[in-house]
Design an enzyme around this catalytic site. Structure first.
Site, short mmCIF file in Angstrom:
data_model
loop_
_atom_site.label_atom_id
_atom_site.label_comp_id
_atom_site.label_asym_id
_atom_site.label_seq_id
_atom_site.Cartn_x
_atom_site.Cartn_y
_atom_site.Cartn_z
N TYR A 226 -0.86 1.59 -8.71
CA TYR A 226 0.15 1.68 -9.77
C TYR A 226 -0.48 2.14 -11.08
CZ TYR A 226 3.51 -0.91 -6.83
OH TYR A 226 4.35 -1.31 -5.84
N GLN B 57 6.83 -5.73 2.90
CA GLN B 57 7.60 -5.22 1.78
C GLN B 57 8.12 -3.82 2.15
OE1 GLN B 57 6.82 -3.91 -2.80
NE2 GLN B 57 6.11 -5.98 -2.27
N SER C 198 12.58 -1.26 -4.38
CA SER C 198 13.68 -0.39 -4.81
C SER C 198 15.04 -0.94 -4.41
CB SER C 198 13.49 1.02 -4.23
OG SER C 198 14.22 1.98 -4.96
N THR D 268 11.40 -3.14 -14.28
CA THR D 268 11.91 -2.49 -15.48
C THR D 268 10.99 -2.85 -16.64
OG1 THR D 268 13.75 -2.36 -17.05
CG2 THR D 268 13.48 -4.44 -15.89
#
Length: 295
Positions: A54, A179, A209, A260
């Site tokens: 990430y 996941q 998602s 977010t």
């Protein structure tokens, strides 16, 4: 906030805060990251989802810079490894690839511990199925990081049932979760055997998602969004909360991962846990997602 037990050593908050966009925020200061974590903790969301890749292999360090001992003791950290992309510390890689070798797993765990300034990872996931995986080597490496105390529990991400069974056959430690992508827009796991496999074996799946990467709210899904809005108005929540509650209603004990950078949206993540989706409402939303009624 409900909690889900994965094994004797680990339970997670039912809703998980996803940190894959942490490095994309204009503000990556320690105070801002701490405010995000605090907004989660205020709702009982204690589980933070990371991955080494990430932010171009930078998001873990951004989190680590913000962690205090007190904050670390209040959260569970999930991270992932095995994707090697030609950026950051792997800039010299000739091609993006997967690496589930013992050497790479052990090195990745040590990198994650150092970057996040922690002494253990609560849950380590193999990020993607590796076509070249030697399940005996990979399984033994996962057993090793658990036995060492560096990792409390292990699982996978994006695995199909046969990938899971292959890896598990080379391990003594039990895999605890998978996941996978699950949402109203990506509902195939409800019928292709993925969720049924884990439900049968008592392994709560995590859902990445869960809002379809935002596509749930574009013009192509107007009818579904209207249905979500109607349910939301009845419960005093927004459409996103209804879409997540739709996942929470399933008996497989799905753990949605929501990411977010907006503090106001973070503060509303927990709204999804406040509402109950009954069977007919669940199928009404499913019908809109399918574009036709069930057979």
């Amino acid at each position: 906030m409900d909690r889900v037990t994965l094994n004797d050593a680990l339970d997670l908050s039912r809703l998980v805060y996803g940190m894959w966009r942490l490095g994309d925020d204009a503000d990556t200061s320690t105070d801002h990251i701490r405010n995000k974590i605090s907004a989660c903790l205020d709702q009982g969301i204690t589980t933070m989802d990371q991955a080494d890749i990430y932010g171009g292999y930078e998001a873990e360090e951004i989190l680590g810079n913000a962690l205090t001992p007190e904050l670390r003791n209040r959260i569970e950290i999930v991270t992932k490894c095995d994707i090697v992309a030609p950026v950051g510390r792997y800039a010299d890689a000739r091609a993006k690839h997967y690496d589930t070798s013992r050497a790479h797993i052990l090195s990745s765990v040590d990198h994650s511990l150092r970057l996040m300034k922690i002494d253990h990872i609560d849950l380590l996931l193999i990020h993607r199925p590796d076509p070249l995986m030697d399940h005996h080597e990979t399984g033994a490496a996962l057993d090793e990081v658990v036995a060492s105390g560096k990792v409390r529990a292990v699982g996978v991400s994006n695995f199909r049932p046969w990938d899971w069974e292959l890896l598990q056959s080379g391990m003594t430690t039990q895999l605890v979760t998978n996941q996978i992508e699950i949402s109203l827009l990506h509902h195939a796991p409800f019928t292709n055997g993925d969720i049924a496999f884990h439900q049968k074996n008592g392994q709560p799946p995590m859902a990445w998602s869960p809002l379809g990467g935002g596509a749930l709210f574009d013009g192509k899904n107007a009818a579904l969004r209207t249905a979500l809005k109607t349910v939301g108005e009845d419960h005093g929540v927004d459409e996103a909360s209804v879409a997540v509650a739709w996942l929470l209603a399933h008996p497989a004990r799905i753990l949605p991962v929501l990411g977010t950078n907006n503090l106001d949206r973070i503060a509303r993540i927990g709204d999804a846990a406040r509402i109950q989706i009954d069977r007919e409402t669940w199928f009404d939303l499913y019908t809109h997602a399918l574009g036709h009624e069930v057979a």
